[in-house]
Scaffold this active site. Structure first.
Site, PDB file in Angstrom:
ATOM      1  N   GLY A  11       0.785  -1.239   0.000  1.00 30.75           N
ATOM      2  CA  GLY A  11       0.000   0.000   0.000  1.00 30.75           C
ATOM      3  C   GLY A  11       0.812   1.282   0.000  1.00 30.75           C
ATOM      4  O   GLY A  11       0.360   2.311   0.490  1.00 30.75           O
ATOM      5  N   LYS A  36       2.431  -7.937 -13.005  1.00 27.83           N
ATOM      6  CA  LYS A  36       2.325  -8.223 -11.565  1.00 27.83           C
ATOM      7  C   LYS A  36       2.177  -9.740 -11.517  1.00 27.83           C
ATOM      8  O   LYS A  36       1.068 -10.281 -11.509  1.00 27.83           O
ATOM      9  CB  LYS A  36       1.108  -7.512 -10.978  1.00 27.83           C
ATOM     10  CG  LYS A  36       0.823  -7.884  -9.527  1.00 27.83           C
ATOM     11  CD  LYS A  36       0.970  -6.729  -8.579  1.00 27.83           C
ATOM     12  CE  LYS A  36       0.695  -7.166  -7.161  1.00 27.83           C
ATOM     13  NZ  LYS A  36       0.944  -6.105  -6.197  1.00 27.83           N
ATOM     14  N   ASP A  45      -4.696  -4.525  -9.144  1.00 28.03           N
ATOM     15  CA  ASP A  45      -3.376  -4.065  -9.617  1.00 28.03           C
ATOM     16  C   ASP A  45      -3.088  -4.560 -11.038  1.00 28.03           C
ATOM     17  O   ASP A  45      -2.747  -3.760 -11.921  1.00 28.03           O
ATOM     18  CB  ASP A  45      -2.259  -4.557  -8.688  1.00 28.03           C
ATOM     19  CG  ASP A  45      -2.158  -3.730  -7.422  1.00 28.03           C
ATOM     20  OD1 ASP A  45      -3.031  -2.877  -7.204  1.00 28.03           O
ATOM     21  OD2 ASP A  45      -1.198  -3.948  -6.659  1.00 28.03           O
ATOM     22  N   VAL A 166       7.469   8.843  -2.311  1.00 26.05           N
ATOM     23  CA  VAL A 166       6.170   9.314  -2.807  1.00 26.05           C
ATOM     24  C   VAL A 166       5.636  10.398  -1.874  1.00 26.05           C
ATOM     25  O   VAL A 166       5.332  10.118  -0.705  1.00 26.05           O
ATOM     26  CB  VAL A 166       5.162   8.141  -2.897  1.00 26.05           C
ATOM     27  CG1 VAL A 166       3.811   8.640  -3.400  1.00 26.05           C
ATOM     28  CG2 VAL A 166       5.699   7.038  -3.804  1.00 26.05           C
TER      29      VAL A 166
HETATM   30  N1  LIG Z   1       1.458   8.983  -5.898  1.00 25.56           N
HETATM   31  C1  LIG Z   1       0.216   8.752  -5.470  1.00 25.56           C
HETATM   32  N2  LIG Z   1      -0.763   9.598  -5.790  1.00 25.56           N
HETATM   33  C2  LIG Z   1      -2.033   9.393  -5.381  1.00 25.56           C
HETATM   34  N3  LIG Z   1      -2.429   8.371  -4.637  1.00 25.56           N
HETATM   35  C3  LIG Z   1      -1.490   7.485  -4.292  1.00 25.56           C
HETATM   36  C4  LIG Z   1      -0.129   7.619  -4.672  1.00 25.56           C
HETATM   37  N4  LIG Z   1       0.547   6.578  -4.175  1.00 25.56           N
HETATM   38  C5  LIG Z   1      -0.343   5.838  -3.512  1.00 25.56           C
HETATM   39  N5  LIG Z   1      -1.567   6.382  -3.554  1.00 25.56           N
HETATM   40  C6  LIG Z   1      -2.797   5.894  -2.903  1.00 25.56           C
HETATM   41  O1  LIG Z   1      -2.452   4.815  -2.065  1.00 25.56           O
HETATM   42  C7  LIG Z   1      -3.139   3.632  -2.485  1.00 25.56           C
HETATM   43  C8  LIG Z   1      -2.160   2.497  -2.445  1.00 25.56           C
HETATM   44  O2  LIG Z   1      -1.224   2.709  -3.476  1.00 25.56           O
HETATM   45  P1  LIG Z   1      -0.794   1.509  -4.415  1.00 25.56           P
HETATM   46  O3  LIG Z   1      -1.975   0.686  -4.772  1.00 25.56           O
HETATM   47  O4  LIG Z   1       0.013   2.078  -5.524  1.00 25.56           O
HETATM   48  O5  LIG Z   1       0.130   0.726  -3.384  1.00 25.56           O
HETATM   49  P2  LIG Z   1       0.949  -0.606  -3.644  1.00 25.56           P
HETATM   50  O6  LIG Z   1       2.273  -0.419  -3.022  1.00 25.56           O
HETATM   51  O7  LIG Z   1       0.891  -0.937  -5.071  1.00 25.56           O
HETATM   52  O8  LIG Z   1       0.075  -1.655  -2.788  1.00 25.56           O
HETATM   53  P3  LIG Z   1       0.020  -3.266  -2.929  1.00 25.56           P
HETATM   54  O9  LIG Z   1       0.992  -3.774  -1.925  1.00 25.56           O
HETATM   55  O10 LIG Z   1      -1.406  -3.568  -2.587  1.00 25.56           O
HETATM   56  O11 LIG Z   1       0.357  -3.641  -4.322  1.00 25.56           O
HETATM   57  C9  LIG Z   1      -3.666   3.921  -3.893  1.00 25.56           C
HETATM   58  O12 LIG Z   1      -4.874   3.276  -4.164  1.00 25.56           O
HETATM   59  C10 LIG Z   1      -3.842   5.401  -3.895  1.00 25.56           C
HETATM   60  O13 LIG Z   1      -5.109   5.706  -3.350  1.00 25.56           O
HETATM   61 MG   LIG Z   2       0.095  -2.604  -5.954  1.00 21.40          MG
END
Ligand SMILES: Nc1ncnc2c1ncn2[C@@H]1O[C@H](COP(=O)(O)OP(=O)(O)OP(=O)(O)O)[C@@H](O)[C@H]1O
Ligand SMILES: [Mg+2]
Length: 235
Positions: A11, A36, A45, A166
């Site tokens: 996340g 993925k 994803d 980020v």
């Molecule tokens: N740069 C960003 N801009 C806007 N929202 C973001 C950003 N990064 C993360 N988020 C928010 O945080 C949430 C989680 O981000 P994301 O799904 O990219 O995480 P992840 O690391 O891919 O998680 P996972 O472990 O589930 O794959 C997104 O759904 C979004 O709402």
């Molecule tokens: Mg993800």
């Protein structure tokens, strides 16, 4: 070339970065695909990555292994008696790496999250000899989190990681110190900042806003320079 997008946790923004970067690279004319290979908690994803690459390969190739249970893929597989062997995952990614100029692989969870039978994201990254991209939310604690992940990568033979902090919607005063602190602790590692996208995932369908394009240009230029790719300017 294969880039592996990992992070300090689940996340943290891996999918947002991977999907946006894929779209950006496509716009720049690169032949790119985003994968993925293992996903749990559904297929959100993989679908976003699939869209970001213009559905250039079937969804089942973007994501051959997926589970509904929102637990580590290794645990979800074990629950249903499935063995996911590292060589099979490697073979899948390498086959696509032969067809595409750039393959972005999003890991599952954080760097050491268990993926399959006796392997985690770090093991997969090493087996692929992929270039690590480490995503960490830029908030209080980010220096510790970034250092932990980079220390866990330091014992490998992998290329130096590029760390992407980020930015969060609410800035904490501590973030002003992060660039300097991380440069002093991790002088070999490249540090990048990625903006918060107010309109994700809708932004994937529109033109990429300038602030995000600039951040991705910086990241792309730096990673391609590391690979010795001559196209380090924006095409
Ligand atoms: N740069 C960003 N801009 C806007 N929202 C973001 C950003 N990064 C993360 N988020 C928010 O945080 C949430 C989680 O981000 P994301 O799904 O990219 O995480 P992840 O690391 O891919 O998680 P996972 O472990 O589930 O794959 C997104 O759904 C979004 O709402
Ligand atoms: Mg993800």
């Amino acid at each position: 070339m294969i880039f592996y997008i990992t992070g300090n946790d689940t996340g943290v923004g891996k999918t947002v970065l991977t999907a946006t970067w894929t779209r950006y690279l496509r716009d720049r004319g690169h032949r790119v695909v985003a994968l993925k290979p293992l996903a749990s908690g559904g297929r959100t994803d993989p679908r976003l990555l699939w869209e970001s690459a213009g559905r250039i390969i079937p969804l089942d190739e973007v994501n051959p292994w997926w589970f509904r249970a929102p637990i580590a893929p290794a645990a979800a597989a074990r629950r249903i008696g499935l063995r996911i062997e590292l060589p099979r995952v490697v073979q899948h990614v390498q086959r696509l790496a032969q067809q595409f100029e750039i393959v972005l692989v999003e890991g599952a969870g954080g760097l050491l999250s268990p993926l399959g039978t006796n392997f985690d994201n770090r093991d997969l990254m090493q087996a692929l000899q992929a270039r690590p991209i480490v995503v960490v939310p830029n908030r209080l604690g980010a220096v510790n989190q970034t250092r932990l992940v980079c220390e866990a990568l330091a014992g490998t033979q992998l290329p130096r990681p590029h760390c992407v902090l980020v930015n969060q919607p609410h800035h904490h005063p501590a973030i002003r110190t992060h660039a300097e602190l991380l440069a002093s602790y991790l002088p070999q590692n490249a540090l990048h900042f990625f903006p918060w996208l107010r309109t994700f995932p809708d932004s994937l369908r529109r033109a990429i806003p300038p602030a995000i394009r600039n951040a991705l240009t910086g990241l792309t230029t730096a990673v391609l320079k590391d690979t010795g790719d001559p196209r380090t300017h924006e095409g």
